[in-house]
Design a protein around this motif. Structure first.
Motif, PDB file in Angstrom:
ATOM      1  N   HIS A   1       0.857  -1.182   0.000  1.00 16.30           N
ATOM      2  CA  HIS A   1       0.000   0.000   0.000  1.00 16.30           C
ATOM      3  C   HIS A   1       0.892   1.230   0.000  1.00 16.30           C
ATOM      4  CE1 HIS A   1      -3.523   2.438   0.550  1.00 16.30           C
ATOM      5  NE2 HIS A   1      -2.972   3.028   1.605  1.00 16.30           N
ATOM      6  N   ASN A   2       1.019   1.859  -1.154  1.00 18.90           N
ATOM      7  CA  ASN A   2       1.812   3.079  -1.246  1.00 18.90           C
ATOM      8  C   ASN A   2       1.109   4.086  -2.136  1.00 18.90           C
ATOM      9  OD1 ASN A   2       2.573   2.502  -4.004  1.00 18.90           O
ATOM     10  ND2 ASN A   2       4.123   1.073  -3.226  1.00 18.90           N
ATOM     11  N   LYS A   3       1.781   5.133  -2.514  1.00 16.71           N
ATOM     12  CA  LYS A   3       1.111   6.217  -3.245  1.00 16.71           C
ATOM     13  C   LYS A   3       0.829   5.861  -4.699  1.00 16.71           C
ATOM     14  CE  LYS A   3       3.537   9.940  -4.062  1.00 16.71           C
ATOM     15  NZ  LYS A   3       4.435  11.098  -3.850  1.00 16.71           N
ATOM     16  N   TYR A   4       1.366   4.750  -5.178  1.00 16.34           N
ATOM     17  CA  TYR A   4       1.181   4.377  -6.584  1.00 16.34           C
ATOM     18  C   TYR A   4       0.240   3.198  -6.792  1.00 16.34           C
ATOM     19  CZ  TYR A   4       5.368   7.259  -6.955  1.00 16.34           C
ATOM     20  OH  TYR A   4       6.273   8.293  -6.864  1.00 16.34           O
TER      21      TYR A   4
ATOM     22  N   GLN B   1      -6.521   5.204 -13.436  1.00 19.66           N
ATOM     23  CA  GLN B   1      -6.621   4.196 -12.380  1.00 19.66           C
ATOM     24  C   GLN B   1      -7.158   2.904 -12.980  1.00 19.66           C
ATOM     25  OE1 GLN B   1      -7.797   5.165  -8.339  1.00 19.66           O
ATOM     26  NE2 GLN B   1      -9.363   3.578  -8.383  1.00 19.66           N
ATOM     27  N   LYS B   2      -6.522   1.793 -12.627  1.00 21.06           N
ATOM     28  CA  LYS B   2      -6.917   0.483 -13.145  1.00 21.06           C
ATOM     29  C   LYS B   2      -6.961  -0.522 -11.997  1.00 21.06           C
ATOM     30  CE  LYS B   2      -7.227   1.428 -17.549  1.00 21.06           C
ATOM     31  NZ  LYS B   2      -8.399   1.135 -18.390  1.00 21.06           N
ATOM     32  N   THR B   3      -7.913  -1.438 -12.084  1.00 22.65           N
ATOM     33  CA  THR B   3      -8.060  -2.487 -11.076  1.00 22.65           C
ATOM     34  C   THR B   3      -7.903  -3.843 -11.725  1.00 22.65           C
ATOM     35  OG1 THR B   3      -9.567  -1.142  -9.735  1.00 22.65           O
ATOM     36  CG2 THR B   3      -9.607  -3.523  -9.369  1.00 22.65           C
ATOM     37  N   PHE B   4      -7.077  -4.680 -11.106  1.00 21.63           N
ATOM     38  CA  PHE B   4      -6.913  -6.073 -11.554  1.00 21.63           C
ATOM     39  C   PHE B   4      -7.408  -6.964 -10.431  1.00 21.63           C
ATOM     40  CE2 PHE B   4      -4.478 -10.036 -11.601  1.00 21.63           C
ATOM     41  CZ  PHE B   4      -4.716 -10.481 -12.899  1.00 21.63           C
ATOM     42  N   HIS B   5      -8.318  -7.878 -10.763  1.00 21.09           N
ATOM     43  CA  HIS B   5      -8.860  -8.790  -9.750  1.00 21.09           C
ATOM     44  C   HIS B   5      -8.755 -10.223 -10.243  1.00 21.09           C
ATOM     45  CE1 HIS B   5     -11.303 -10.145  -6.385  1.00 21.09           C
ATOM     46  NE2 HIS B   5     -11.999 -10.877  -7.237  1.00 21.09           N
ATOM     47  N   ALA B   6      -8.190 -11.079  -9.408  1.00 22.47           N
ATOM     48  CA  ALA B   6      -8.069 -12.503  -9.734  1.00 22.47           C
ATOM     49  C   ALA B   6      -8.556 -13.315  -8.553  1.00 22.47           C
ATOM     50  CB  ALA B   6      -6.614 -12.861 -10.054  1.00 22.47           C
TER      51      ALA B   6
ATOM     52  N   ILE C   1       6.498   3.159 -13.034  1.00 17.99           N
ATOM     53  CA  ILE C   1       7.036   3.093 -11.667  1.00 17.99           C
ATOM     54  C   ILE C   1       8.080   1.973 -11.553  1.00 17.99           C
ATOM     55  CG2 ILE C   1       5.143   4.175 -10.421  1.00 17.99           C
ATOM     56  CD1 ILE C   1       3.997   1.378  -9.893  1.00 17.99           C
ATOM     57  N   GLY C   2       8.608   1.505 -12.690  1.00 17.01           N
ATOM     58  CA  GLY C   2       9.694   0.526 -12.688  1.00 17.01           C
ATOM     59  C   GLY C   2       9.338  -0.797 -12.035  1.00 17.01           C
ATOM     60  N   THR C   3       8.083  -1.199 -12.134  1.00 13.97           N
ATOM     61  CA  THR C   3       7.581  -2.341 -11.359  1.00 13.97           C
ATOM     62  C   THR C   3       7.089  -3.456 -12.276  1.00 13.97           C
ATOM     63  OG1 THR C   3       6.968  -0.957  -9.477  1.00 13.97           O
ATOM     64  CG2 THR C   3       5.791  -3.037  -9.707  1.00 13.97           C
TER      65      THR C   3
ATOM     66  N   VAL D   1       9.905   3.501  -4.552  1.00 13.85           N
ATOM     67  CA  VAL D   1       8.478   3.245  -4.734  1.00 13.85           C
ATOM     68  C   VAL D   1       7.960   2.385  -3.582  1.00 13.85           C
ATOM     69  CG1 VAL D   1       6.746   2.178  -6.239  1.00 13.85           C
ATOM     70  CG2 VAL D   1       8.653   3.448  -7.241  1.00 13.85           C
ATOM     71  N   VAL D   2       8.775   1.411  -3.149  1.00 17.26           N
ATOM     72  CA  VAL D   2       8.402   0.546  -2.025  1.00 17.26           C
ATOM     73  C   VAL D   2       7.997   1.376  -0.819  1.00 17.26           C
ATOM     74  CG1 VAL D   2       9.352  -1.032  -0.286  1.00 17.26           C
ATOM     75  CG2 VAL D   2       9.761  -1.467  -2.713  1.00 17.26           C
ATOM     76  N   ARG D   3       8.771   2.413  -0.517  1.00 14.97           N
ATOM     77  CA  ARG D   3       8.564   3.165   0.719  1.00 14.97           C
ATOM     78  C   ARG D   3       7.776   4.460   0.515  1.00 14.97           C
ATOM     79  NH1 ARG D   3      11.422   1.032   4.817  1.00 14.97           N
ATOM     80  NH2 ARG D   3      12.967  -0.559   4.279  1.00 14.97           N
ATOM     81  N   SER D   4       7.308   4.706  -0.684  1.00 11.19           N
ATOM     82  CA  SER D   4       6.520   5.913  -0.905  1.00 11.19           C
ATOM     83  C   SER D   4       5.184   5.776  -0.172  1.00 11.19           C
ATOM     84  CB  SER D   4       6.270   6.125  -2.400  1.00 11.19           C
ATOM     85  OG  SER D   4       5.451   5.086  -2.920  1.00 11.19           O
ATOM     86  N   ALA D   5       4.766   6.842   0.463  1.00 11.54           N
ATOM     87  CA  ALA D   5       3.514   6.801   1.221  1.00 11.54           C
ATOM     88  C   ALA D   5       2.751   8.089   1.012  1.00 11.54           C
ATOM     89  CB  ALA D   5       3.790   6.592   2.706  1.00 11.54           C
ATOM     90  N   GLU D   6       1.431   7.973   0.984  1.00 13.64           N
ATOM     91  CA  GLU D   6       0.604   9.161   0.928  1.00 13.64           C
ATOM     92  C   GLU D   6       0.623   9.850   2.287  1.00 13.64           C
ATOM     93  OE1 GLU D   6      -3.019   7.351  -0.314  1.00 13.64           O
ATOM     94  OE2 GLU D   6      -2.625   7.765  -2.431  1.00 13.64           O
TER      95      GLU D   6
END
Length: 426
Positions: free
Chosen positions: A184-187, A222-227, A270-272, A293-298
């Motif tokens: 859970h981060n800003k991206y 914004q995009k959502t992926f659900h599996a 975001i290089g992910t 990116v790992v540690r980015s937080a809102e």
């Protein structure tokens, strides 16, 4: 509010409002919002997948006959959801829409339901950041300050019973039944839902996974992926395969590696890179992400329950002695002995590292042979995503030396030996 209905064109639905015509993409977006507001329905009703599959199969022009084939396949999919979707607005809208389209295009209700094959897609853009079709801000490494050092990348994996390898290379086994945030981060946000594997025992595994890529500048919507079990789509929830209508939308895209079993999501802005698999009846997750990116937080977000960053809470970690006792009391009908479990895991994981030991533990805990492949693929994903080849294998001494607050080490070899004695005496 007037109900939505299909209009005379195969390209979209029409409604009775000021807006006039809604595209299929608009309707899918409305359905995503509706389902997100009604989670108890969305977790059971599969109507959104029927809608997105139909949208994807008719996204190219083709003969009327092929459209009818796709429509019959859509109708079959909707009918299969009847038991869980009877109270769902989207389900009833789809029912009426199918009837309208059947009449408008003179489609027979009887006939083949195999979806037509789409023409081969154009070659995907090269998986590099040197040839972008968008601004540098949409290519992670190009957006770094000039002269900045190459970014460090971190890996997190979640698989099996479940086992967690954090971004800090700590290795844990957790209970975490129900819904938990992995990232859970800003991206982006990643949430998993774990369900019991063996009734009455502590073993759980991932049956559902949701990833939300947040709106980012001029790059992606914004995009959502659900599996979930038996539904690993090769598209986002709205049926699209990239980041939307923007110029740099392909900096976020889904690539299907094995239909229904393995997808890769590339978020180059975001290089992910994210890999999601279904192995047996359960899902595995692996990600490669830059450390910033790992540690980015809102603002105001403490990220306390971010499992990939902080590990599982202490009260959610499995105490192996109690777990092995529970395994003994609730032994599966077709379980493995310690020696047969080791032999089976050795076939796929010749190095006796923590992935091998987790494989043995899962076979003893669940009796499900598919957990062998879950551990194998988790390690294959490590080899692909972890930037330090010297850290691909993790051993017990690594877990001990890397233990910090809240990362208590486990003597797996000793405990698995105890499991052998315990199960052998039953």
């Amino acid at each position: 509010m007037q109900p939505l209905r299909f209009g005379p064109s195969r390209a979209g639905w029409t409604g009775m409002g000021r807006r006039g015509r809604l595209s299929v993409l608009d309707v899918c977006g409305l359905l995503v919002v509706f389902l997100s507001l009604c989670p108890s329905v969305s977790l059971q009703c599969k109507i959104l997948k029927c809608n997105s599959d139909f949208w994807a199969s008719t996204g190219h022009s083709g003969p009327e006959e092929e459209f009818c084939v796709a429509l019959r396949a859509y109708n079959s999919c909707v009918r299969r959801t009847a038991r869980t979707c009877r109270g769902d607005l989207a389900y009833h809208s789809a029912q009426h829409g199918i009837e309208d389209l059947m009449m408008q295009h003179n489609c027979s209700k009887e006939g083949p339901t195999r979806s037509p094959q789409a023409p081969p897609p154009p070659p995907p853009p090269p998986d590099t950041q040197e040839h972008s079709d968008g601004p540098e801000t949409c290519q992670y490494e190009h957006g770094l300050p000039r002269g900045a050092p190459a970014p460090n990348y971190a890996h997190c994996g979640f698989f099996g019973d479940p086992h967690l390898r954090t971004f800090g290379d700590h290795f844990q086994t957790c209970k975490v039944e129900g819904a938990w945030p992995l990232i859970h981060n800003k991206y982006l946000s990643v949430q998993v839902t774990n369900t019991a594997v063996v009734p009455g025992a502590m073993a759980t595994a991932t049956s559902k996974l949701t990833i939300i890529f947040k709106n980012f500048q001029e790059c992606v919507d914004q995009k959502t992926f659900h599996a979930e079990t038996d539904e690993l789509p090769a598209a986002f929830a709205d049926g699209s395969k990239n980041g939307g209508e923007r110029h740099s939308a392909n900096t976020l895209r889904i690539v299907e590696k094995v239909p229904g079993a393995h997808v890769e999501i590339q978020a180059r802005y975001i290089g992910t890179t994210i890999i999601v698999r279904q192995v047996g009846r359960y899902l595995t997750f692996a990600v490669r992400m830059p450390e910033d990116v790992v540690r980015s937080a809102e603002e105001g977000d403490t990220q306390d329950l971010y499992l990939c960053l902080h590990g599982c809470p202490a009260n959610q970690r499995i105490h192996f002695s109690r777990t092995l006792q529970a395994t003994g009391r609730n032994r599966p009908t077709q379980s493995f002995s310690y020696h047969t479990a080791k032999a089976k895991c050795k076939e796929r994981l010749p190095v006796e590292d923590l992935y091998f030991q987790s494989c043995v533990f899962d076979l003893l805990s669940t009796g499900d042979i598919n957990f062998t492949m879950a551990a194998f693929y988790a390690f294959e994903d490590v080899k692909m995503l972890h930037s330090n080849s010297q850290r691909h294998h993790l051993f017990e001494e690594d877990a001990k030396s890397g233990a910090g607050p809240g990362t208590a080490p486990r003597s797996l070899l000793l405990l698995l030996g105890s499991a052998a004695l315990l199960l052998g005496g039953l």
